[in-house]
Design a protein around this motif. Structure first.
Motif, PDB file in Angstrom:
ATOM      1  N   CYS A 169      27.829 -17.659   2.433  1.00  0.00           N
ATOM      2  CA  CYS A 169      26.412 -17.366   2.214  1.00  0.00           C
ATOM      3  C   CYS A 169      26.208 -15.863   2.407  1.00  0.00           C
ATOM      4  O   CYS A 169      26.731 -15.295   3.358  1.00  0.00           O
ATOM      5  CB  CYS A 169      25.574 -18.150   3.205  1.00  0.00           C
ATOM      6  SG  CYS A 169      23.820 -17.724   3.157  1.00  0.00           S
ATOM      7  N   MET A 171      23.443 -14.376   3.157  1.00  0.00           N
ATOM      8  CA  MET A 171      22.360 -14.077   4.101  1.00  0.00           C
ATOM      9  C   MET A 171      22.935 -13.811   5.499  1.00  0.00           C
ATOM     10  O   MET A 171      24.135 -13.863   5.690  1.00  0.00           O
ATOM     11  CB  MET A 171      21.350 -15.242   4.134  1.00  0.00           C
ATOM     12  CG  MET A 171      20.663 -15.460   2.812  1.00  0.00           C
ATOM     13  SD  MET A 171      19.605 -14.064   2.390  1.00  0.00           S
ATOM     14  CE  MET A 171      20.069 -13.781   0.708  1.00  0.00           C
ATOM     15  N   ASP A 172      22.065 -13.581   6.451  1.00  0.00           N
ATOM     16  CA  ASP A 172      22.583 -13.180   7.757  1.00  0.00           C
ATOM     17  C   ASP A 172      21.695 -13.674   8.899  1.00  0.00           C
ATOM     18  O   ASP A 172      21.262 -12.887   9.741  1.00  0.00           O
ATOM     19  CB  ASP A 172      22.680 -11.641   7.808  1.00  0.00           C
ATOM     20  CG  ASP A 172      23.542 -11.182   8.967  1.00  0.00           C
ATOM     21  OD1 ASP A 172      24.369 -11.970   9.451  1.00  0.00           O
ATOM     22  OD2 ASP A 172      23.372 -10.023   9.395  1.00  0.00           O
ATOM     23  N   CYS A 173      21.412 -14.954   8.920  1.00  0.00           N
ATOM     24  CA  CYS A 173      20.545 -15.496   9.968  1.00  0.00           C
ATOM     25  C   CYS A 173      21.254 -15.372  11.331  1.00  0.00           C
ATOM     26  O   CYS A 173      22.448 -15.655  11.428  1.00  0.00           O
ATOM     27  CB  CYS A 173      20.210 -16.947   9.676  1.00  0.00           C
ATOM     28  SG  CYS A 173      19.465 -17.159   8.041  1.00  0.00           S
ATOM     29  N   PHE A 175      21.332 -17.054  14.076  1.00  0.00           N
ATOM     30  CA  PHE A 175      21.909 -18.213  14.765  1.00  0.00           C
ATOM     31  C   PHE A 175      23.109 -18.798  14.023  1.00  0.00           C
ATOM     32  O   PHE A 175      23.824 -19.640  14.546  1.00  0.00           O
ATOM     33  CB  PHE A 175      20.853 -19.326  14.905  1.00  0.00           C
ATOM     34  CG  PHE A 175      20.358 -19.834  13.572  1.00  0.00           C
ATOM     35  CD1 PHE A 175      21.031 -20.822  12.883  1.00  0.00           C
ATOM     36  CD2 PHE A 175      19.220 -19.292  12.982  1.00  0.00           C
ATOM     37  CE1 PHE A 175      20.578 -21.282  11.650  1.00  0.00           C
ATOM     38  CE2 PHE A 175      18.761 -19.743  11.751  1.00  0.00           C
ATOM     39  CZ  PHE A 175      19.448 -20.734  11.080  1.00  0.00           C
ATOM     40  N   VAL A 178      28.016 -19.154   9.581  1.00  0.00           N
ATOM     41  CA  VAL A 178      28.612 -19.152   8.238  1.00  0.00           C
ATOM     42  C   VAL A 178      28.963 -17.741   7.804  1.00  0.00           C
ATOM     43  O   VAL A 178      30.059 -17.462   7.330  1.00  0.00           O
ATOM     44  CB  VAL A 178      27.639 -19.785   7.219  1.00  0.00           C
ATOM     45  CG1 VAL A 178      28.137 -19.592   5.794  1.00  0.00           C
ATOM     46  CG2 VAL A 178      27.465 -21.259   7.508  1.00  0.00           C
ATOM     47  N   THR A 179      28.022 -16.837   7.966  1.00  0.00           N
ATOM     48  CA  THR A 179      28.227 -15.495   7.435  1.00  0.00           C
ATOM     49  C   THR A 179      29.264 -14.695   8.223  1.00  0.00           C
ATOM     50  O   THR A 179      30.023 -13.937   7.635  1.00  0.00           O
ATOM     51  CB  THR A 179      26.904 -14.719   7.422  1.00  0.00           C
ATOM     52  OG1 THR A 179      26.221 -14.967   8.633  1.00  0.00           O
ATOM     53  CG2 THR A 179      26.049 -15.139   6.265  1.00  0.00           C
ATOM     54  N   ASP A 211      27.181 -24.494   1.442  1.00  0.00           N
ATOM     55  CA  ASP A 211      26.065 -24.099   2.306  1.00  0.00           C
ATOM     56  C   ASP A 211      24.805 -23.900   1.475  1.00  0.00           C
ATOM     57  O   ASP A 211      23.694 -24.045   1.973  1.00  0.00           O
ATOM     58  CB  ASP A 211      26.411 -22.823   3.071  1.00  0.00           C
ATOM     59  CG  ASP A 211      27.540 -23.104   4.051  1.00  0.00           C
ATOM     60  OD1 ASP A 211      27.358 -23.982   4.898  1.00  0.00           O
ATOM     61  OD2 ASP A 211      28.611 -22.486   3.926  1.00  0.00           O
ATOM     62  N   TYR A 216      21.724 -17.040  -4.808  1.00  0.00           N
ATOM     63  CA  TYR A 216      20.553 -16.240  -5.155  1.00  0.00           C
ATOM     64  C   TYR A 216      20.807 -15.396  -6.404  1.00  0.00           C
ATOM     65  O   TYR A 216      21.911 -14.939  -6.633  1.00  0.00           O
ATOM     66  CB  TYR A 216      20.193 -15.316  -3.979  1.00  0.00           C
ATOM     67  CG  TYR A 216      20.062 -16.081  -2.685  1.00  0.00           C
ATOM     68  CD1 TYR A 216      18.898 -16.791  -2.382  1.00  0.00           C
ATOM     69  CD2 TYR A 216      21.130 -16.141  -1.788  1.00  0.00           C
ATOM     70  CE1 TYR A 216      18.784 -17.523  -1.209  1.00  0.00           C
ATOM     71  CE2 TYR A 216      21.026 -16.869  -0.608  1.00  0.00           C
ATOM     72  CZ  TYR A 216      19.853 -17.541  -0.332  1.00  0.00           C
ATOM     73  OH  TYR A 216      19.758 -18.283   0.829  1.00  0.00           O
ATOM     74  N   GLU A 271      13.594 -24.120   8.752  1.00  0.00           N
ATOM     75  CA  GLU A 271      13.860 -23.541  10.078  1.00  0.00           C
ATOM     76  C   GLU A 271      12.653 -23.485  11.000  1.00  0.00           C
ATOM     77  O   GLU A 271      12.772 -23.791  12.175  1.00  0.00           O
ATOM     78  CB  GLU A 271      14.505 -22.134   9.998  1.00  0.00           C
ATOM     79  CG  GLU A 271      15.594 -21.962   8.947  1.00  0.00           C
ATOM     80  CD  GLU A 271      16.796 -22.879   9.085  1.00  0.00           C
ATOM     81  OE1 GLU A 271      16.723 -23.842   9.842  1.00  0.00           O
ATOM     82  OE2 GLU A 271      17.793 -22.643   8.390  1.00  0.00           O
ATOM     83  N   LYS A 283      15.435 -14.856   9.071  1.00  0.00           N
ATOM     84  CA  LYS A 283      15.499 -15.799   7.943  1.00  0.00           C
ATOM     85  C   LYS A 283      14.760 -15.166   6.771  1.00  0.00           C
ATOM     86  O   LYS A 283      13.598 -15.489   6.464  1.00  0.00           O
ATOM     87  CB  LYS A 283      14.862 -17.129   8.357  1.00  0.00           C
ATOM     88  CG  LYS A 283      15.104 -18.244   7.387  1.00  0.00           C
ATOM     89  CD  LYS A 283      16.474 -18.855   7.529  1.00  0.00           C
ATOM     90  CE  LYS A 283      16.777 -19.846   6.422  1.00  0.00           C
ATOM     91  NZ  LYS A 283      18.100 -20.440   6.541  1.00  0.00           N
TER      92      LYS A 283
HETATM   93  S1  SF4 Z   1      21.315 -20.377   7.942  1.00  0.00           S
HETATM   94 FE1  SF4 Z   1      21.659 -20.735   5.756  1.00  0.00          FE
HETATM   95  S2  SF4 Z   1      20.786 -18.910   4.746  1.00  0.00           S
HETATM   96 FE2  SF4 Z   1      21.082 -18.380   6.898  1.00  0.00          FE
HETATM   97  S3  SF4 Z   1      23.105 -17.401   6.962  1.00  0.00           S
HETATM   98 FE3  SF4 Z   1      23.370 -19.594   7.453  1.00  0.00          FE
HETATM   99  S4  SF4 Z   1      23.891 -20.577   5.513  1.00  0.00           S
HETATM  100 FE4  SF4 Z   1      22.993 -18.565   5.040  1.00  0.00          FE
END
Ligand code: SF4
Length: 487
Positions: A169, A171-173, A175, A178-179, A211, A216, A271, A283
């Motif tokens: 993914c 993105m960079d949330c 919590f 994944v990233t 994920d 995008y 979320e 987010k």
């Molecule tokens: S919560 Fe979802 S959008 Fe945010 S970094 Fe993780 S996979 Fe990506």
């Protein structure tokens, strides 16, 4: 005689999981199936997933164990039992990748990162009695992947096969792991290869374990449409669900083709209904859209005849006591079909973990035993505007108010009115009842287990800094929610 490889996905300590309450969202984890497919033919392979079947500890030549953080403790227990019998164990997966020194205390070999690139050399080393302590897997390109051995999994999953079309993914949330694990990369498989894999499956119900199956931008949109259109052109007749970002609901073309391709519904990480919390967790896409438009997203997906399962996290730094009532109102007013409510959990390797640790707010830190509490159902840190006890009670109350029998029936009726889709309606009802039952069992389990001294003290008197981990402090990588071939 063929050597025997036993691949294990451990269960959680409390034996509570989606399968135990009959939830629709049970699916085989893809990682072990990929490793099985890469294993040479002179091995007999068995896969056991403790979430759907018991582990009988039968002998094997080599044991491979995957684990996320909440079941890492169980993984170590399993490994120790096998090692006492003189059987070698290998561990991979997100937790071992984050905390490889910790894992090494309990297993013979640790795979860090994606295991596919090192799996065959690991097996070769094992055969030559030269198993290394660590193997560092690379992120592999997703062209020409082997076909995962879904056939080796038990038949007890509601969704019989997991298919990956992409990993990662961008993105960079804060919590999310994944990233960090994937380096904010998003790798996609060629569409035709995904379609071939789907065509080879002999089951109808499929989980796309990406994920975010859409990702995008314009190219992502074209690729998603190409995939969904291909499913229609090949007359695959699958029914499927997947995780998507919130943008999915803003794209009529994608919605149209997803529905035609057999999409029953999607899982979206809303979320929070509190924008202050969305900011705290970074987010970005949800913030850009704005909470006031969440209902429009749900409505558009419903208008295309698909269901929406939402994920909400409570306990963020922007959350005050009113977050629980606000979430209840949103769930009921928005007519969202079903929802999972979790407690913010600092998983090792995430920026959230590093921040809460540096702020002295981690409260359950007797690792590795305490990793079992990092299952998003328990408060393991000191929230900003409430006690951990209030946080757990508040989340439980959301389920109480949204999943009773009468409320679930009303919500299922709404699902039908919105989607005109009977399977979606049935799934919504059973999910709500199952999630309510799961939340109640879990809440009671946690409360009973809380006779322990540590828990009693931190819940009523938040600690200033209970940190005592060496292992957890040294890692800086993420946790995948839907592991790829991270054993
Ligand atoms: S919560 Fe979802 S959008 Fe945010 S970094 Fe993780 S996979 Fe990506």
């Amino acid at each position: 005689m063929a050597k025997k490889l036993l691949l294990i996905n451990p269960g959680n300590e409390d034996k509570l999981n989606a399968a135990s309450v009959g939830l629709f969202f049970t699916f085989p984890p893809p990682s072990l199936a990929y490793l099985a497919a890469l294993t040479p033919p002179d091995w007999d392979i068995q896969i056991v997933d403790e979430n759907v079947e018991p582990l009988t500890f039968e002998d094997a030549d080599l044991i491979g164990i995957t684990a996320m953080t909440s079941n890492a403790h169980r993984a170590y227990e399993i490994s120790e039992q096998y090692r006492q019998k003189g059987i070698k164990t290998v561990m991979g997966g997100i937790h071992a990748s984050m905390l490889h020194e910790e894992a090494m205390q309990f297993v013979d070999s640790v795979v860090i990162g994606e295991a596919e690139s090192v799996w065959q050399s690991l097996l070769h080393d094992f055969a030559n009695n030269d198993l290394k302590r660590f193997y560092r897997g690379e992120r592999i390109p997703l062209e020409n992947l082997v076909v995962p051995r879904n056939d080796l999994y038990s038949n007890r999953y509601r969704l019989k096969a997991s298919v990956q079309t992409a990993r990662g993914c961008p993105m960079d949330c804060e919590f999310c792991s994944v990233t960090a694990f994937n380096g904010r990369t998003y790798r996609q498989r060629p569409v035709e290869e995904v379609l071939d894999e789907l065509e080879g499956l002999n089951c109808r119900d499929v989980f796309f374990s990406d994920d975010n199956i859409l990702n995008y931008g314009k190219k992502a949109e074209q690729r998603a449409i190409q995939l969904f259109r291909g499913m229609v052109d090949r007359a695959l007749k699958k029914r499927w669900v997947s995780q998507v970002g919130i943008d999915f609901g803003n794209n009529p073309k994608v919605l149209k083709w997803a529905k035609k391709a057999g999409c029953l519904g999607v899982f979206i990480g809303f979320e929070s209904v509190n924008e202050e919390s969305l900011e705290a967790m970074h987010k970005a896409r949800n913030l850009k859209l704005g909470v006031r438009h969440y209902k429009d997203v749900i409505k558009r997906i419903h208008d295309h005849g698909m269901g929406v399962h939402g994920a909400f996290i409570c306990g963020n730094d922007g959350d005050r006591q009113d977050i629980f009532q606000r979430t209840i109102e949103f769930i009921l007013d928005s007519k969202i079909d079903s929802a999972t409510i979790t407690i913010l959990t600092p998983l090792p390797g995430t920026r959230l973990y590093a921040r809460l640790r540096s702020e002295g707010r981690l409260l359950v830190t007797n690792y590795p035993d305490d990793w079992k509490h990092y299952d998003t159902a328990e408060a393991v840190f000191r929230p900003k505007y409430m006690t951990p006890d209030e946080l757990e009670e508040g989340v439980y109350q959301i389920y109480e108010h949204t999943t009773s029998k009468v409320t679930s029936l009303k919500r299922a009726f709404n699902s039908f009115i919105q989607t005109r889709n009977l399977p979606v309606t049935a799934i919504a009802y059973s999910l709500n009842r199952g999630l309510g039952s799961f939340a109640t069992s879990k809440y009671q389990y946690v409360k009973n287990a809380r006779s322990s001294e540590i828990k009693d003290s931190y819940l009523s008197h938040p600690a200033t800094d209970g940190e005592n981990s060496k292992a957890g402090a040294t890692q800086n990588s993420p946790e995948l929610t839907t592991p790829s071939a991270k054993m």
